[in-house]
Design an enzyme around this catalytic site. Structure first.
Site, PDB file in Angstrom:
ATOM      1  N   PRO A 119       0.691  -1.662  -0.266  1.00 19.48           N
ATOM      2  CG  PRO A 119      -0.833  -1.255   1.562  1.00 19.48           C
ATOM      3  CD  PRO A 119       0.394  -2.402   0.812  1.00 19.48           C
ATOM      4  CD  GLU A 120       2.596   2.494  -4.379  1.00 19.84           C
ATOM      5  OE1 GLU A 120       2.967   4.105  -5.060  1.00 19.84           O
ATOM      6  OE2 GLU A 120       2.553   2.045  -5.297  1.00 19.84           O
TER       7      GLU A 120
END
Length: 274
Positions: free
Chosen positions: A2-3
Protein backbone atom coordinates in the site's frame (compact mmCIF):
# COMPACT_ATOMS: atom_id res chain seq x y z
CA UNK A 1 2.67 -2.57 -0.85
CA UNK A 2 0.00 0.00 0.00
CA UNK A 3 1.23 3.46 -0.92
CA UNK A 4 0.13 6.87 0.36
CA UNK A 5 -3.37 6.84 -1.22
CA UNK A 6 -4.15 3.36 0.10
CA UNK A 7 -2.90 4.17 3.60
CA UNK A 8 -4.86 7.43 3.56
CA UNK A 9 -7.98 5.44 2.64
CA UNK A 10 -7.38 3.06 5.56
CA UNK A 11 -6.86 6.06 7.84
CA UNK A 12 -10.19 7.60 6.84
CA UNK A 13 -11.98 4.27 7.25
CA UNK A 14 -10.54 3.65 10.72
CA UNK A 15 -11.44 7.19 11.71
CA UNK A 16 -15.07 6.36 11.02
CA UNK A 17 -14.91 3.10 12.97
CA UNK A 18 -12.83 3.46 16.13
CA UNK A 19 -12.65 7.10 17.22
CA UNK A 20 -13.68 7.45 20.86
CA UNK A 21 -13.19 3.77 21.63
CA UNK A 22 -11.16 2.76 24.68
CA UNK A 23 -8.78 -0.18 24.53
CA UNK A 24 -9.41 -2.76 27.24
CA UNK A 25 -6.50 -5.04 26.37
CA UNK A 26 -4.20 -6.03 23.50
CA UNK A 27 -3.31 -9.57 22.46
CA UNK A 28 -0.19 -10.02 20.33
CA UNK A 29 -0.06 -13.38 18.59
CA UNK A 30 3.05 -12.67 16.48
CA UNK A 31 5.55 -10.79 18.67
CA UNK A 32 7.92 -9.80 15.84
CA UNK A 33 5.38 -7.23 14.62
CA UNK A 34 5.95 -5.14 17.77
CA UNK A 35 9.21 -3.22 17.39
CA UNK A 36 8.91 -0.72 20.27
CA UNK A 37 8.77 -1.32 23.12
CA UNK A 38 10.37 -4.76 22.77
CA UNK A 39 8.52 -6.05 25.84
CA UNK A 40 4.98 -7.23 25.01
CA UNK A 41 3.68 -6.65 28.53
CA UNK A 42 4.83 -3.04 28.33
CA UNK A 43 3.24 -2.73 24.87
CA UNK A 44 -0.08 -3.93 26.31
CA UNK A 45 0.25 -1.72 29.39
CA UNK A 46 0.94 1.40 27.33
CA UNK A 47 -2.20 0.89 25.23
CA UNK A 48 -4.67 -0.56 27.77
CA UNK A 49 -7.08 2.02 29.16
CA UNK A 50 -6.22 4.48 26.39
CA UNK A 51 -8.91 6.12 24.24
CA UNK A 52 -8.42 6.70 20.50
CA UNK A 53 -8.74 10.42 19.72
CA UNK A 54 -7.59 10.63 16.11
CA UNK A 55 -6.01 8.66 13.27
CA UNK A 56 -3.13 10.36 11.48
CA UNK A 57 -0.80 9.39 8.67
CA UNK A 58 2.89 10.03 7.97
CA UNK A 59 3.85 8.76 4.53
CA UNK A 60 2.87 5.08 4.48
CA UNK A 61 2.57 4.92 8.28
CA UNK A 62 -0.65 5.15 10.29
CA UNK A 63 -0.55 7.14 13.53
CA UNK A 64 -3.22 6.07 16.02
CA UNK A 65 -3.27 8.85 18.60
CA UNK A 66 -4.55 7.99 22.08
CA UNK A 67 -4.57 9.77 25.46
CA UNK A 68 -0.85 9.66 26.19
CA UNK A 69 0.69 7.53 23.45
CA UNK A 70 0.85 7.12 19.67
CA UNK A 71 0.73 3.77 17.90
CA UNK A 72 2.75 3.97 14.66
CA UNK A 73 1.71 1.17 12.30
CA UNK A 74 3.11 0.13 8.93
CA UNK A 75 1.03 -2.27 6.82
CA UNK A 76 3.95 -3.41 4.64
CA UNK A 77 2.95 -5.84 1.88
CA UNK A 78 -0.44 -7.18 2.95
CA UNK A 79 -1.31 -5.81 6.37
CA UNK A 80 -4.97 -5.02 7.01
CA UNK A 81 -7.12 -3.76 9.87
CA UNK A 82 -10.47 -5.48 10.36
CA UNK A 83 -13.18 -4.07 12.65
CA UNK A 84 -15.27 -6.75 14.37
CA UNK A 85 -18.45 -6.38 16.41
CA UNK A 86 -19.80 -9.93 16.50
CA UNK A 87 -18.63 -13.31 17.78
CA UNK A 88 -16.31 -13.96 14.84
CA UNK A 89 -13.13 -15.92 15.66
CA UNK A 90 -9.76 -14.60 14.43
CA UNK A 91 -7.99 -16.76 11.84
CA UNK A 92 -4.31 -17.74 11.75
CA UNK A 93 -3.39 -14.51 9.91
CA UNK A 94 -4.73 -12.28 12.70
CA UNK A 95 -1.64 -11.30 14.68
CA UNK A 96 -2.70 -8.39 16.92
CA UNK A 97 -6.12 -7.96 18.55
CA UNK A 98 -7.21 -4.69 20.14
CA UNK A 99 -10.22 -5.36 22.40
CA UNK A 100 -12.35 -2.32 23.23
CA UNK A 101 -14.36 -1.76 26.38
CA UNK A 102 -17.64 -1.81 24.40
CA UNK A 103 -17.01 -5.39 23.23
CA UNK A 104 -15.90 -4.54 19.69
CA UNK A 105 -12.43 -5.42 18.42
CA UNK A 106 -9.88 -4.23 15.89
CA UNK A 107 -7.77 -6.98 14.33
CA UNK A 108 -4.49 -6.57 12.54
CA UNK A 109 -4.22 -9.27 9.87
CA UNK A 110 -1.05 -9.86 7.85
CA UNK A 111 -0.52 -12.93 5.69
CA UNK A 112 3.21 -12.24 5.25
CA UNK A 113 3.81 -10.93 8.78
CA UNK A 114 5.91 -8.01 7.51
CA UNK A 115 3.97 -5.24 9.28
CA UNK A 116 5.42 -3.25 12.17
CA UNK A 117 4.12 -1.43 15.25
CA UNK A 118 5.84 1.14 17.46
CA UNK A 119 4.35 2.84 20.55
CA UNK A 120 5.77 6.13 21.82
CA UNK A 121 4.69 8.82 24.23
CA UNK A 122 2.92 11.63 22.34
CA UNK A 123 5.51 13.99 20.91
CA UNK A 124 8.30 11.41 20.82
CA UNK A 125 7.22 9.53 17.71
CA UNK A 126 8.61 12.01 15.17
CA UNK A 127 12.05 12.01 16.83
CA UNK A 128 12.44 8.23 16.73
CA UNK A 129 12.54 5.48 14.15
CA UNK A 130 10.80 4.93 11.85
CA UNK A 131 9.28 8.42 11.41
CA UNK A 132 12.47 10.40 12.04
CA UNK A 133 13.93 9.07 8.78
CA UNK A 134 11.11 10.29 6.54
CA UNK A 135 11.16 13.07 3.94
CA UNK A 136 8.43 15.63 3.16
CA UNK A 137 4.75 14.86 2.62
CA UNK A 138 3.84 15.32 -1.07
CA UNK A 139 0.25 16.38 -0.31
CA UNK A 140 1.28 18.88 2.34
CA UNK A 141 0.84 22.52 1.32
CA UNK A 142 4.44 23.22 2.35
CA UNK A 143 5.84 20.75 -0.20
CA UNK A 144 7.09 22.77 -3.18
CA UNK A 145 9.10 22.19 -6.39
CA UNK A 146 12.20 23.93 -5.01
CA UNK A 147 12.41 21.46 -2.12
CA UNK A 148 12.09 18.52 -4.49
CA UNK A 149 14.69 20.01 -6.86
CA UNK A 150 17.19 20.47 -4.02
CA UNK A 151 16.78 16.87 -2.86
CA UNK A 152 17.15 15.48 -6.38
CA UNK A 153 20.25 17.62 -6.98
CA UNK A 154 21.96 15.78 -4.12
CA UNK A 155 21.75 12.31 -5.66
CA UNK A 156 23.28 10.63 -8.69
CA UNK A 157 20.69 7.85 -8.63
CA UNK A 158 18.18 7.27 -11.37
CA UNK A 159 14.95 9.18 -10.87
CA UNK A 160 12.80 6.16 -10.05
CA UNK A 161 14.96 4.82 -7.17
CA UNK A 162 15.34 8.40 -5.92
CA UNK A 163 11.57 8.88 -5.73
CA UNK A 164 11.12 5.51 -4.05
CA UNK A 165 13.47 6.63 -1.27
CA UNK A 166 11.21 7.60 1.64
CA UNK A 167 13.90 9.96 2.92
CA UNK A 168 13.53 11.99 -0.29
CA UNK A 169 9.74 11.97 -0.43
CA UNK A 170 7.26 9.86 1.50
CA UNK A 171 4.34 7.80 0.28
CA UNK A 172 5.47 6.85 -3.21
CA UNK A 173 5.94 3.27 -4.36
CA UNK A 174 6.05 1.42 -7.65
CA UNK A 175 2.56 2.32 -8.81
CA UNK A 176 2.56 6.08 -8.39
CA UNK A 177 6.19 6.65 -9.39
CA UNK A 178 5.49 4.89 -12.69
CA UNK A 179 2.31 6.90 -13.19
CA UNK A 180 3.86 10.29 -12.33
CA UNK A 181 6.89 9.72 -14.58
CA UNK A 182 4.62 8.77 -17.46
CA UNK A 183 2.58 11.93 -17.03
CA UNK A 184 5.65 14.10 -17.57
CA UNK A 185 7.30 11.89 -20.19
CA UNK A 186 10.37 11.09 -18.09
CA UNK A 187 12.19 7.80 -18.49
CA UNK A 188 12.69 6.17 -15.06
CA UNK A 189 16.42 5.72 -15.73
CA UNK A 190 16.99 9.47 -16.10
CA UNK A 191 19.67 10.58 -13.64
CA UNK A 192 17.95 12.59 -10.90
CA UNK A 193 20.42 15.47 -10.59
CA UNK A 194 20.37 16.08 -14.36
CA UNK A 195 16.73 17.19 -14.30
CA UNK A 196 16.18 20.87 -14.97
CA UNK A 197 14.14 23.07 -12.64
CA UNK A 198 11.38 23.15 -15.25
CA UNK A 199 11.30 19.34 -15.43
CA UNK A 200 11.15 19.10 -11.64
CA UNK A 201 8.29 21.61 -11.54
CA UNK A 202 6.32 19.42 -13.94
CA UNK A 203 7.25 16.29 -11.97
CA UNK A 204 6.18 17.93 -8.70
CA UNK A 205 2.80 18.78 -10.22
CA UNK A 206 2.39 15.24 -11.62
CA UNK A 207 3.20 13.63 -8.25
CA UNK A 208 0.73 15.80 -6.37
CA UNK A 209 -2.05 15.37 -8.96
CA UNK A 210 -1.54 11.61 -9.27
CA UNK A 211 -1.62 11.06 -5.52
CA UNK A 212 -4.60 13.36 -4.98
CA UNK A 213 -6.62 11.68 -7.71
CA UNK A 214 -5.77 8.27 -6.23
CA UNK A 215 -6.80 9.44 -2.73
CA UNK A 216 -10.10 10.70 -4.15
CA UNK A 217 -10.68 7.28 -5.75
CA UNK A 218 -9.85 5.34 -2.59
CA UNK A 219 -6.47 4.15 -3.88
CA UNK A 220 -5.68 1.35 -6.31
CA UNK A 221 -6.63 -2.29 -5.82
CA UNK A 222 -3.53 -4.18 -6.89
CA UNK A 223 -3.35 -7.83 -5.87
CA UNK A 224 -4.90 -8.19 -2.42
CA UNK A 225 -5.19 -4.60 -1.15
CA UNK A 226 -8.54 -3.52 0.29
CA UNK A 227 -9.36 -0.96 2.96
CA UNK A 228 -10.46 -1.69 6.52
CA UNK A 229 -14.04 -2.44 5.49
CA UNK A 230 -13.15 -4.68 2.57
CA UNK A 231 -13.82 -1.99 -0.07
CA UNK A 232 -11.58 -1.87 -3.12
CA UNK A 233 -9.94 1.28 -4.44
CA UNK A 234 -10.96 2.40 -7.92
CA UNK A 235 -7.89 4.32 -9.16
CA UNK A 236 -6.57 1.19 -10.88
CA UNK A 237 -9.11 1.90 -13.61
CA UNK A 238 -7.18 5.09 -14.38
CA UNK A 239 -3.68 3.61 -14.41
CA UNK A 240 -1.90 4.61 -17.61
CA UNK A 241 1.17 2.33 -17.46
CA UNK A 242 1.42 0.33 -14.24
CA UNK A 243 0.56 -3.38 -14.73
CA UNK A 244 -0.42 -2.68 -18.37
CA UNK A 245 2.41 -4.51 -20.14
CA UNK A 246 1.48 -5.23 -23.76
CA UNK A 247 -1.51 -2.90 -23.73
CA UNK A 248 -1.64 0.22 -25.92
CA UNK A 249 -0.44 3.53 -24.52
CA UNK A 250 -3.32 5.89 -23.76
CA UNK A 251 -1.42 8.68 -25.53
CA UNK A 252 0.25 7.19 -28.61
CA UNK A 253 -1.00 3.61 -28.89
CA UNK A 254 2.43 1.97 -28.66
CA UNK A 255 2.64 -1.12 -26.42
CA UNK A 256 3.50 -0.56 -22.77
CA UNK A 257 6.75 -2.28 -21.79
CA UNK A 258 7.96 -3.70 -18.49
CA UNK A 259 11.60 -3.13 -17.61
CA UNK A 260 13.60 -3.39 -14.38
CA UNK A 261 14.99 -0.24 -12.77
CA UNK A 262 16.85 -0.42 -9.48
CA UNK A 263 15.64 -3.97 -9.02
CA UNK A 264 11.98 -2.95 -9.34
CA UNK A 265 9.54 -3.91 -12.08
CA UNK A 266 8.78 -0.72 -14.00
CA UNK A 267 6.19 0.09 -16.66
CA UNK A 268 6.81 2.65 -19.39
CA UNK A 269 5.70 3.76 -22.83
CA UNK A 270 8.89 3.49 -24.93
CA UNK A 271 7.61 6.22 -27.22
CA UNK A 272 6.37 8.77 -24.67
CA UNK A 273 9.25 8.18 -22.24
CA UNK A 274 12.35 8.00 -24.44
Amino acid sequence: MPELPEVETVRRTLENLVLGKTINEVTVRWPKIVKHPDDLQEFNALLSGQTIHSIGRRGKFLKIILDDVVLVSHLRMEGRYVYVEGEEEPDKHTHVIFRFTDGSELWYRDVRKFGTMHVYKIGEEEANKPLVQLGPEPLDETFNPDELYEKLQRTSRKIKPALLDQAVLVGLGNIYVDEALFRVGLHPETVAHKLSKQQVMKLHKAIVETLQEAVDQGGSTIRSYVNSQGDMGMFQQKLAVYARKGEPCVNCGKEIERIVVGGRGTHICPNCQK
